[in-house]
Design a protein around this motif. Structure first.
Motif, PDB file in Angstrom:
ATOM      1  N   THR A  16       0.823  -1.204   0.000  1.00 52.18           N
ATOM      2  CA  THR A  16       0.000   0.000   0.000  1.00 52.18           C
ATOM      3  C   THR A  16       0.862   1.262   0.000  1.00 52.18           C
ATOM      4  N   ILE A  17       0.249   2.365  -0.366  1.00 51.42           N
ATOM      5  CA  ILE A  17       0.960   3.642  -0.452  1.00 51.42           C
ATOM      6  C   ILE A  17       1.566   4.003   0.894  1.00 51.42           C
ATOM      7  N   THR A  18       0.770   3.869   1.937  1.00 49.59           N
ATOM      8  CA  THR A  18       1.237   4.090   3.311  1.00 49.59           C
ATOM      9  C   THR A  18       1.216   2.751   4.040  1.00 49.59           C
ATOM     10  N   PRO A  19       2.363   2.225   4.483  1.00 46.67           N
ATOM     11  CA  PRO A  19       2.381   0.929   5.162  1.00 46.67           C
ATOM     12  C   PRO A  19       1.390   0.898   6.339  1.00 46.67           C
ATOM     13  N   GLY A  20       0.633  -0.190   6.417  1.00 42.95           N
ATOM     14  CA  GLY A  20      -0.328  -0.354   7.505  1.00 42.95           C
ATOM     15  C   GLY A  20      -1.669   0.316   7.250  1.00 42.95           C
ATOM     16  N   GLU A  21      -1.783   1.037   6.131  1.00 44.94           N
ATOM     17  CA  GLU A  21      -3.052   1.698   5.795  1.00 44.94           C
ATOM     18  C   GLU A  21      -3.439   1.322   4.368  1.00 44.94           C
ATOM     19  N   VAL A  22      -4.747   1.275   4.104  1.00 40.54           N
ATOM     20  CA  VAL A  22      -5.208   0.965   2.757  1.00 40.54           C
ATOM     21  C   VAL A  22      -6.442   1.811   2.441  1.00 40.54           C
ATOM     22  N   LYS A  23      -6.427   2.410   1.245  1.00 45.50           N
ATOM     23  CA  LYS A  23      -7.547   3.226   0.777  1.00 45.50           C
ATOM     24  C   LYS A  23      -8.244   2.474  -0.350  1.00 45.50           C
ATOM     25  N   ALA A 213     -14.343  11.908  -9.425  1.00 48.85           N
ATOM     26  CA  ALA A 213     -14.421  13.051  -8.501  1.00 48.85           C
ATOM     27  C   ALA A 213     -14.601  12.593  -7.062  1.00 48.85           C
ATOM     28  N   MET A 214     -15.455  11.597  -6.850  1.00 49.96           N
ATOM     29  CA  MET A 214     -15.707  11.126  -5.480  1.00 49.96           C
ATOM     30  C   MET A 214     -14.490  10.410  -4.907  1.00 49.96           C
ATOM     31  N   ALA A 215     -13.827   9.584  -5.720  1.00 47.47           N
ATOM     32  CA  ALA A 215     -12.624   8.895  -5.242  1.00 47.47           C
ATOM     33  C   ALA A 215     -11.549   9.909  -4.874  1.00 47.47           C
ATOM     34  N   ARG A 216     -11.395  10.919  -5.709  1.00 48.35           N
ATOM     35  CA  ARG A 216     -10.346  11.918  -5.461  1.00 48.35           C
ATOM     36  C   ARG A 216     -10.626  12.708  -4.188  1.00 48.35           C
ATOM     37  N   ARG A 217     -11.890  13.087  -3.981  1.00 54.22           N
ATOM     38  CA  ARG A 217     -12.206  13.904  -2.809  1.00 54.22           C
ATOM     39  C   ARG A 217     -11.954  13.151  -1.508  1.00 54.22           C
ATOM     40  N   TYR A 218     -12.378  11.894  -1.460  1.00 51.07           N
ATOM     41  CA  TYR A 218     -12.343  11.176  -0.177  1.00 51.07           C
ATOM     42  C   TYR A 218     -11.081  10.329   0.028  1.00 51.07           C
ATOM     43  N   LEU A 219     -10.345  10.048  -1.057  1.00 49.92           N
ATOM     44  CA  LEU A 219      -9.184   9.179  -0.914  1.00 49.92           C
ATOM     45  C   LEU A 219      -7.891   9.765  -1.469  1.00 49.92           C
ATOM     46  N   GLY A 220      -7.977  10.881  -2.197  1.00 47.22           N
ATOM     47  CA  GLY A 220      -6.769  11.510  -2.717  1.00 47.22           C
ATOM     48  C   GLY A 220      -6.517  11.179  -4.182  1.00 47.22           C
ATOM     49  N   LYS A 221      -5.413  11.675  -4.694  1.00 45.74           N
ATOM     50  CA  LYS A 221      -5.104  11.528  -6.127  1.00 45.74           C
ATOM     51  C   LYS A 221      -4.773  10.094  -6.512  1.00 45.74           C
ATOM     52  N   THR A 222      -4.171   9.339  -5.601  1.00 42.28           N
ATOM     53  CA  THR A 222      -3.852   7.930  -5.856  1.00 42.28           C
ATOM     54  C   THR A 222      -4.424   7.085  -4.736  1.00 42.28           C
ATOM     55  N   ILE A 223      -5.164   6.048  -5.106  1.00 37.70           N
ATOM     56  CA  ILE A 223      -5.747   5.154  -4.107  1.00 37.70           C
ATOM     57  C   ILE A 223      -5.089   3.779  -4.224  1.00 37.70           C
ATOM     58  N   ASP A 224      -5.260   2.981  -3.179  1.00 46.61           N
ATOM     59  CA  ASP A 224      -4.624   1.668  -3.184  1.00 46.61           C
ATOM     60  C   ASP A 224      -5.393   0.675  -4.053  1.00 46.61           C
ATOM     61  N   ILE A 225      -6.690   0.512  -3.768  1.00 47.52           N
ATOM     62  CA  ILE A 225      -7.486  -0.516  -4.451  1.00 47.52           C
ATOM     63  C   ILE A 225      -8.780   0.094  -4.972  1.00 47.52           C
ATOM     64  N   HIS A 226      -9.067  -0.153  -6.230  1.00 50.04           N
ATOM     65  CA  HIS A 226     -10.350   0.240  -6.819  1.00 50.04           C
ATOM     66  C   HIS A 226     -11.100  -1.041  -7.143  1.00 50.04           C
ATOM     67  N   GLU A 240     -12.375   6.178 -16.158  1.00 48.46           N
ATOM     68  CA  GLU A 240     -11.951   6.777 -14.882  1.00 48.46           C
ATOM     69  C   GLU A 240     -10.432   6.990 -14.875  1.00 48.46           C
ATOM     70  N   ILE A 241      -9.703   5.973 -15.306  1.00 46.45           N
ATOM     71  CA  ILE A 241      -8.242   6.088 -15.347  1.00 46.45           C
ATOM     72  C   ILE A 241      -7.824   7.233 -16.257  1.00 46.45           C
ATOM     73  N   ALA A 242      -8.394   7.283 -17.455  1.00 45.17           N
ATOM     74  CA  ALA A 242      -7.992   8.281 -18.449  1.00 45.17           C
ATOM     75  C   ALA A 242      -8.177   9.694 -17.918  1.00 45.17           C
ATOM     76  N   GLN A 243      -9.360   9.988 -17.389  1.00 50.39           N
ATOM     77  CA  GLN A 243      -9.616  11.361 -16.961  1.00 50.39           C
ATOM     78  C   GLN A 243      -8.868  11.698 -15.670  1.00 50.39           C
ATOM     79  N   SER A 244      -8.735  10.740 -14.759  1.00 44.76           N
ATOM     80  CA  SER A 244      -8.057  11.010 -13.485  1.00 44.76           C
ATOM     81  C   SER A 244      -6.559  11.198 -13.681  1.00 44.76           C
ATOM     82  N   LYS A 250      -0.678  11.499 -12.100  1.00 44.15           N
ATOM     83  CA  LYS A 250      -0.302  10.445 -11.156  1.00 44.15           C
ATOM     84  C   LYS A 250      -1.137   9.198 -11.415  1.00 44.15           C
ATOM     85  N   ARG A 251      -0.635   8.057 -10.950  1.00 44.20           N
ATOM     86  CA  ARG A 251      -1.381   6.811 -11.057  1.00 44.20           C
ATOM     87  C   ARG A 251      -2.666   6.927 -10.251  1.00 44.20           C
ATOM     88  N   PHE A 252      -3.777   6.518 -10.842  1.00 42.89           N
ATOM     89  CA  PHE A 252      -5.075   6.662 -10.177  1.00 42.89           C
ATOM     90  C   PHE A 252      -5.273   5.607  -9.094  1.00 42.89           C
TER      91      PHE A 252
END
Length: 363
Positions: A16-23, A213-226, A240-244, A250-252
């Motif tokens: 995950t992006i941050t060890p011990g945390e997952v978005k 838009a919703m993923a970006r607002r609540y989880l940031g520019k890059t999320i762990d799992i979609h 979603e990938i193309a526009q984000s 950055k990787r979506f």
């Protein structure tokens, strides 16, 4: 912990992006009716994924949306002579009841598309400014697919093959597209539809921009799992990938996780075939645990074929399971032997791409 990534088509170690945390972002249902068993499957599957990660000590931020503006919602509202909001709120409430019946925990947040319009407008304007989108004469805003070099990387589709298919499928009203592959970010209002004010005229967002838009607002520019169903890989998740990624550079999402489809007696479940099974009706015939057991007895990536015997067999499995536990507890009231080996096998199964089928078998 290993997870199958649709993007790479292989199992990968979960880093995950941050060890011990997952978005995690999961695509939720479009709320124009009671949810069917096909909607219930990802709701159950990804709740288990989330719970297992929490069980392993991870901090999980889990977001699952409700699509509450859509052609089907508007059609239902016009048929009943009520507002689209009344329809969506009614079925959001019903969906939450069904989730509770299946012992599915609410997400950290359940964003609704209609409450996130400002974020969508900002994203669309920036895509226009950066040359990734354009405004047609009628006020429709299209995403310029060929401006994104990596388009097709999730679905592994070839742009030239897609173009050939799209040219034959152009419908009235799409002739203002620069390219048949381009998709809608904003559409002008029609009579009897809800609408919002935008720089390009009154209208409403396209489906794909809503989730970005919703993923970006609540989880940031890059999320762990979609997460989502396999039927969303193309075009929804590809778009979603193309526009984000065009927007942020950055990787979506690091991992894309998709559950298999539901079939009924070997046929794809669909409203047009008249074989859609509403969860509400199934819960009147079978216990909530039997329905959930049936959904988890197949690995999440495999299709499930619903036959007349599926849920009765699940009921029988559960009955034997609980009877065995009761007899064991009665015979050995002070014994706790065997739990460590059971836990180990359970963890081995669940750590290998959340293999609920093997985990249940081992239990």
């Amino acid at each position: 912990m290993r997870i199958y990534n649709t993007l790479t088509r292989k199992k990968e170690e979960l880093k995950t992006i941050t060890p011990g945390e997952v978005k995690i972002y999961a695509c939720g249902p479009t709320v124009y009716n009671y949810i069917h068993i096909g909607n219930a499957r990802p709701i159950c599957v990804f709740d288990v994924l989330r719970r297992y990660m929490e069980y392993r000590g991870m901090k999980v931020t889990y977001v699952q949306n409700f699509t509450d503006v859509d052609d089907k919602i508007i059609k239902k509202a016009n048929e009943e002579g009520v507002s689209a909001e009344e329809i969506s709120q009614r079925y959001i409430a019903e969906c939450k009841k069904d989730m509770e019946a299946l012992n599915v925990r609410p997400a950290i947040v359940h964003p609704q598309a209609t409450q996130e319009i400002c974020g969508m407008l900002e994203m669309i304007q920036k895509l226009i400014d950066d040359g990734h989108a354009y405004v047609a004469d009628d006020g429709t805003v299209y995403y310029r697919v060929r401006s994104f070099r990596d388009y097709g990387k999730l679905s592994h589709k070839n742009l030239d093959d897609l173009e050939g298919g799209k040219r034959s499928l152009l419908v009235s009203g799409e002739d203002q597209k620069e390219d048949p592959l381009d998709f809608v970010l904003w559409k002008p209002k029609k009579e009897g539809e809800p609408y919002w004010v935008s720089p390009w005229g009154e209208g409403r967002p396209g489906w794909h921009i809503e989730c970005s838009a919703m993923a970006r607002r609540y989880l940031g520019k890059t999320i762990d799992i979609h997460c989502g169903g396999q039927d969303l890989i193309f075009p929804h998740h590809e778009n979603e990938i193309a526009q984000s990624e065009a927007l942020t550079g950055k990787r979506f999402a690091k991992y894309w996780t998709h559950n298999g489809l539901i079939k009924v007696n070997g046929q794809k479940m669909s409203k047009s075939l008249g074989n859609s099974l509403l969860l509400e009706d199934l819960l009147k015939q079978y216990s909530n645990e039997a329905v959930k057991f049936a959904l988890l007895s197949t690995g999440y990536r495999g299709d499930i074929n619903i036959t007349d015997s599926l849920f009765p067999e699940a009921e029988a499995h559960l009955r034997r399971f609980y009877e065995l536990i009761a007899r064991a507890e009665e015979a050995f009231p002070d014994e706790k032997g065997g739990e460590e080996s059971i836990d180990k096998r359970f963890d081995e199964a669940m750590s290998d791409d959340f293999n609920t089928a093997l985990a249940l078998s081992d239990l």
